[in-house]
Design a protein around this motif. Structure first.
Motif, PDB file in Angstrom:
ATOM      1  N   ILE A 121       0.825  -1.201   0.000  1.00  0.00           N
ATOM      2  CA  ILE A 121       0.000   0.000   0.000  1.00  0.00           C
ATOM      3  C   ILE A 121       0.865   1.259   0.000  1.00  0.00           C
ATOM      4  O   ILE A 121       1.776   1.404   0.800  1.00  0.00           O
ATOM      5  CB  ILE A 121      -0.913   0.047   1.248  1.00  0.00           C
ATOM      6  CG1 ILE A 121      -1.638  -1.282   1.429  1.00  0.00           C
ATOM      7  CG2 ILE A 121      -1.902   1.200   1.140  1.00  0.00           C
ATOM      8  CD1 ILE A 121      -2.296  -1.434   2.795  1.00  0.00           C
ATOM      9  N   THR A 122       0.550   2.159  -0.921  1.00  0.00           N
ATOM     10  CA  THR A 122       1.087   3.512  -0.896  1.00  0.00           C
ATOM     11  C   THR A 122      -0.098   4.446  -0.703  1.00  0.00           C
ATOM     12  O   THR A 122      -1.057   4.405  -1.484  1.00  0.00           O
ATOM     13  CB  THR A 122       1.813   3.858  -2.207  1.00  0.00           C
ATOM     14  OG1 THR A 122       2.900   2.951  -2.392  1.00  0.00           O
ATOM     15  CG2 THR A 122       2.355   5.277  -2.166  1.00  0.00           C
ATOM     16  N   ALA A 138      -5.935   2.746  -7.205  1.00  0.00           N
ATOM     17  CA  ALA A 138      -6.622   3.283  -6.027  1.00  0.00           C
ATOM     18  C   ALA A 138      -7.518   2.243  -5.379  1.00  0.00           C
ATOM     19  O   ALA A 138      -7.543   2.100  -4.148  1.00  0.00           O
ATOM     20  CB  ALA A 138      -7.439   4.510  -6.424  1.00  0.00           C
ATOM     21  N   LYS A 139      -8.265   1.509  -6.183  1.00  0.00           N
ATOM     22  CA  LYS A 139      -9.159   0.489  -5.629  1.00  0.00           C
ATOM     23  C   LYS A 139      -8.366  -0.683  -5.057  1.00  0.00           C
ATOM     24  O   LYS A 139      -8.743  -1.259  -4.027  1.00  0.00           O
ATOM     25  CB  LYS A 139     -10.134   0.015  -6.709  1.00  0.00           C
ATOM     26  CG  LYS A 139     -11.218   1.017  -7.051  1.00  0.00           C
ATOM     27  CD  LYS A 139     -12.178   1.236  -5.888  1.00  0.00           C
ATOM     28  CE  LYS A 139     -13.397   2.032  -6.289  1.00  0.00           C
ATOM     29  NZ  LYS A 139     -14.369   2.218  -5.190  1.00  0.00           N
ATOM     30  N   ARG A 140      -7.276  -1.058  -5.697  1.00  0.00           N
ATOM     31  CA  ARG A 140      -6.432  -2.129  -5.163  1.00  0.00           C
ATOM     32  C   ARG A 140      -5.898  -1.754  -3.780  1.00  0.00           C
ATOM     33  O   ARG A 140      -5.985  -2.537  -2.822  1.00  0.00           O
ATOM     34  CB  ARG A 140      -5.245  -2.388  -6.106  1.00  0.00           C
ATOM     35  CG  ARG A 140      -5.573  -3.189  -7.348  1.00  0.00           C
ATOM     36  CD  ARG A 140      -4.327  -3.344  -8.204  1.00  0.00           C
ATOM     37  NE  ARG A 140      -4.505  -4.379  -9.231  1.00  0.00           N
ATOM     38  CZ  ARG A 140      -3.583  -4.713 -10.120  1.00  0.00           C
ATOM     39  NH1 ARG A 140      -2.403  -4.100 -10.112  1.00  0.00           N
ATOM     40  NH2 ARG A 140      -3.824  -5.664 -11.002  1.00  0.00           N
ATOM     41  N   ALA A 141      -5.345  -0.573  -3.678  1.00  0.00           N
ATOM     42  CA  ALA A 141      -4.749  -0.159  -2.410  1.00  0.00           C
ATOM     43  C   ALA A 141      -5.811   0.058  -1.330  1.00  0.00           C
ATOM     44  O   ALA A 141      -5.556  -0.188  -0.144  1.00  0.00           O
ATOM     45  CB  ALA A 141      -3.930   1.114  -2.621  1.00  0.00           C
ATOM     46  N   GLN A 148      -5.883  -5.612   5.314  1.00  0.00           N
ATOM     47  CA  GLN A 148      -4.641  -5.778   6.062  1.00  0.00           C
ATOM     48  C   GLN A 148      -4.594  -5.012   7.381  1.00  0.00           C
ATOM     49  O   GLN A 148      -3.974  -5.472   8.344  1.00  0.00           O
ATOM     50  CB  GLN A 148      -3.450  -5.306   5.210  1.00  0.00           C
ATOM     51  CG  GLN A 148      -3.173  -6.123   3.977  1.00  0.00           C
ATOM     52  CD  GLN A 148      -2.012  -5.556   3.178  1.00  0.00           C
ATOM     53  OE1 GLN A 148      -1.108  -4.925   3.716  1.00  0.00           O
ATOM     54  NE2 GLN A 148      -2.034  -5.769   1.867  1.00  0.00           N
ATOM     55  N   GLU A 149      -5.248  -3.856   7.424  1.00  0.00           N
ATOM     56  CA  GLU A 149      -4.990  -2.927   8.521  1.00  0.00           C
ATOM     57  C   GLU A 149      -6.187  -2.654   9.428  1.00  0.00           C
ATOM     58  O   GLU A 149      -6.112  -1.780  10.291  1.00  0.00           O
ATOM     59  CB  GLU A 149      -4.487  -1.586   7.952  1.00  0.00           C
ATOM     60  CG  GLU A 149      -3.243  -1.709   7.084  1.00  0.00           C
ATOM     61  CD  GLU A 149      -2.016  -2.172   7.857  1.00  0.00           C
ATOM     62  OE1 GLU A 149      -1.991  -1.990   9.100  1.00  0.00           O
ATOM     63  OE2 GLU A 149      -1.092  -2.725   7.234  1.00  0.00           O
ATOM     64  N   THR A 150      -7.299  -3.356   9.236  1.00  0.00           N
ATOM     65  CA  THR A 150      -8.470  -3.107  10.079  1.00  0.00           C
ATOM     66  C   THR A 150      -8.958  -4.410  10.701  1.00  0.00           C
ATOM     67  O   THR A 150      -8.570  -5.504  10.278  1.00  0.00           O
ATOM     68  CB  THR A 150      -9.628  -2.484   9.273  1.00  0.00           C
ATOM     69  OG1 THR A 150     -10.292  -3.488   8.487  1.00  0.00           O
ATOM     70  CG2 THR A 150      -9.136  -1.373   8.361  1.00  0.00           C
ATOM     71  N   ASN A 151      -9.837  -4.271  11.677  1.00  0.00           N
ATOM     72  CA  ASN A 151     -10.432  -5.429  12.342  1.00  0.00           C
ATOM     73  C   ASN A 151     -11.906  -5.609  11.991  1.00  0.00           C
ATOM     74  O   ASN A 151     -12.611  -6.367  12.661  1.00  0.00           O
ATOM     75  CB  ASN A 151     -10.280  -5.287  13.865  1.00  0.00           C
ATOM     76  CG  ASN A 151      -8.834  -5.383  14.316  1.00  0.00           C
ATOM     77  OD1 ASN A 151      -8.074  -6.197  13.801  1.00  0.00           O
ATOM     78  ND2 ASN A 151      -8.447  -4.536  15.266  1.00  0.00           N
ATOM     79  N   PHE A 152     -12.362  -4.909  10.970  1.00  0.00           N
ATOM     80  CA  PHE A 152     -13.733  -5.099  10.524  1.00  0.00           C
ATOM     81  C   PHE A 152     -13.905  -6.458   9.857  1.00  0.00           C
ATOM     82  O   PHE A 152     -12.927  -7.076   9.407  1.00  0.00           O
ATOM     83  CB  PHE A 152     -14.122  -4.036   9.484  1.00  0.00           C
ATOM     84  CG  PHE A 152     -14.019  -2.623   9.947  1.00  0.00           C
ATOM     85  CD1 PHE A 152     -14.795  -2.150  10.996  1.00  0.00           C
ATOM     86  CD2 PHE A 152     -13.160  -1.733   9.322  1.00  0.00           C
ATOM     87  CE1 PHE A 152     -14.713  -0.829  11.415  1.00  0.00           C
ATOM     88  CE2 PHE A 152     -13.068  -0.420   9.727  1.00  0.00           C
ATOM     89  CZ  PHE A 152     -13.843   0.037  10.784  1.00  0.00           C
ATOM     90  N   GLU A 153     -15.151  -6.922   9.758  1.00  0.00           N
ATOM     91  CA  GLU A 153     -15.504  -7.989   8.821  1.00  0.00           C
ATOM     92  C   GLU A 153     -15.615  -7.316   7.453  1.00  0.00           C
ATOM     93  O   GLU A 153     -16.546  -6.548   7.207  1.00  0.00           O
ATOM     94  CB  GLU A 153     -16.850  -8.615   9.191  1.00  0.00           C
ATOM     95  CG  GLU A 153     -16.906  -9.262  10.549  1.00  0.00           C
ATOM     96  CD  GLU A 153     -18.315  -9.706  10.889  1.00  0.00           C
ATOM     97  OE1 GLU A 153     -19.210  -9.655  10.024  1.00  0.00           O
ATOM     98  OE2 GLU A 153     -18.534 -10.088  12.058  1.00  0.00           O
TER      99      GLU A 153
END
Length: 293
Positions: A121-122, A138-141, A148-153
């Protein structure tokens, strides 16, 4: 899923999603810039946010909680990060409107062809992602940050081209109008193939993903794909007129589907989950007849 936040919800299949949720008795909050009028009256709650201003999201969502958020308006990983941080511990489930553009050009793309769990991610803003290549990155990142970086479902719904009688972009309609007006239409590659989904089925699938316990990326849409040449032959057959196709593109004649290559999806996973969608050819035939008038 009783209490729902939608980032967006005032255009195209986002409006259909809101209506579906309201019809099912859900409490709906829409968060937008407040610049597009909506038809929902006092049936929804409204927040005024700017996706490029994290503080506006934090302030507007302070002290509030939802079961599910539908993110319809994220166009950069910075926006994904800002929304995720602002909604931390306020939302359990995050439904991200993504796109088949996350895949490299090609046909029959399966979900595994792009892995957001390993994508580097950039963080940049939406203005740093011009054109189709920018949109893809943009959509990929954005997907990558959410997984990768959140705890959501998290669910990333990789929509193909969305079409319908309510398509305000008029992209399919333009092709029919060009043929009926005997005007040239710029198509550099008639062999390029694309996948489609009806707007009301896109909204229904979003709704179902809010109820589901599924997580991960998924490709919804009509089964199969169609080439630009095949699409134009359909239009010719229904209008009984000959298309004036040129490979010399200008701003006036270029097909909105004149992309650098094919983009189509494999829908086996969504079928295994128990979902089905309208027949591609019947769908296109009905819309072409509708646009013909």
């Amino acid at each position: 899923m009783d209490n729902v936040l939608i980032l967006g919800g005032t255009q195209f299949f986002g409006k259909r999603l809101v209506e579906k949720l309201l019809k099912q008795g859900k409490s709906v909050t829409i968060a937008t810039r407040g610049k597009t009028k909506d038809p929902f009256g006092d049936r929804v709650q409204r927040l005024i946010i700017d996706r490029e201003d994290k503080e506006s999201i934090i302030n507007e969502t302070e002290g509030k909680n939802w079961d599910v958020v539908y993110d319809q308006t994220c166009y950069s990983p910075q926006e994904a990060r800002d929304a995720a941080e602002a909604l931390k511990e306020k939302v359990k489930r995050y439904i991200f409107t993504s796109t088949m553009a996350v895949y490299d050009y090609g046909t029959n793309n399966v979900e595994e062809n792009f892995n957001p769990y390993e994508y580097q991610i950039t963080y940049k803003g939406r203005r740093d992602y011009p054109g189709y290549e920018g949109y893809k990155e943009a959509k990929r990142a954005s997907e990558a940050h959410l997984f990768q970086e959140t705890n959501f479902e998290v669910v990333a719904i990789r929509f193909p081209i969305v079409i319908g009688k309510d398509d305000y972009t008029n992209r399919l309609k333009l092709h029919v109008e060009k043929v009926m007006g005997n005007e040239p239409i710029g198509i550099p590659n008639e062999e390029a193939r694309y996948s489609f989904i009806l707007s009301h089925e896109a909204a229904s699938f979003l709704y179902e993903m809010g109820l589901s316990n599924f997580t991960g990326p998924v490709n919804p849409g009509c089964d199969g794909d169609i080439s630009m040449g095949e699409l134009m032959r359909k239009i010719e057959g229904i209008t009984e007129l000959k298309a004036k196709i040129t490979n010399e593109l200008t701003p006036e004649n270029a097909s909105p589907y004149a992309l650098p290559g094919s983009w189509s999806i494999n829908t086996n996973k969504v079928k295994e989950l128990g979902y089905s969608f309208s027949d591609l050819h019947q769908t296109l035939d009905e819309l072409i007849h509708y646009y013909k008038g």
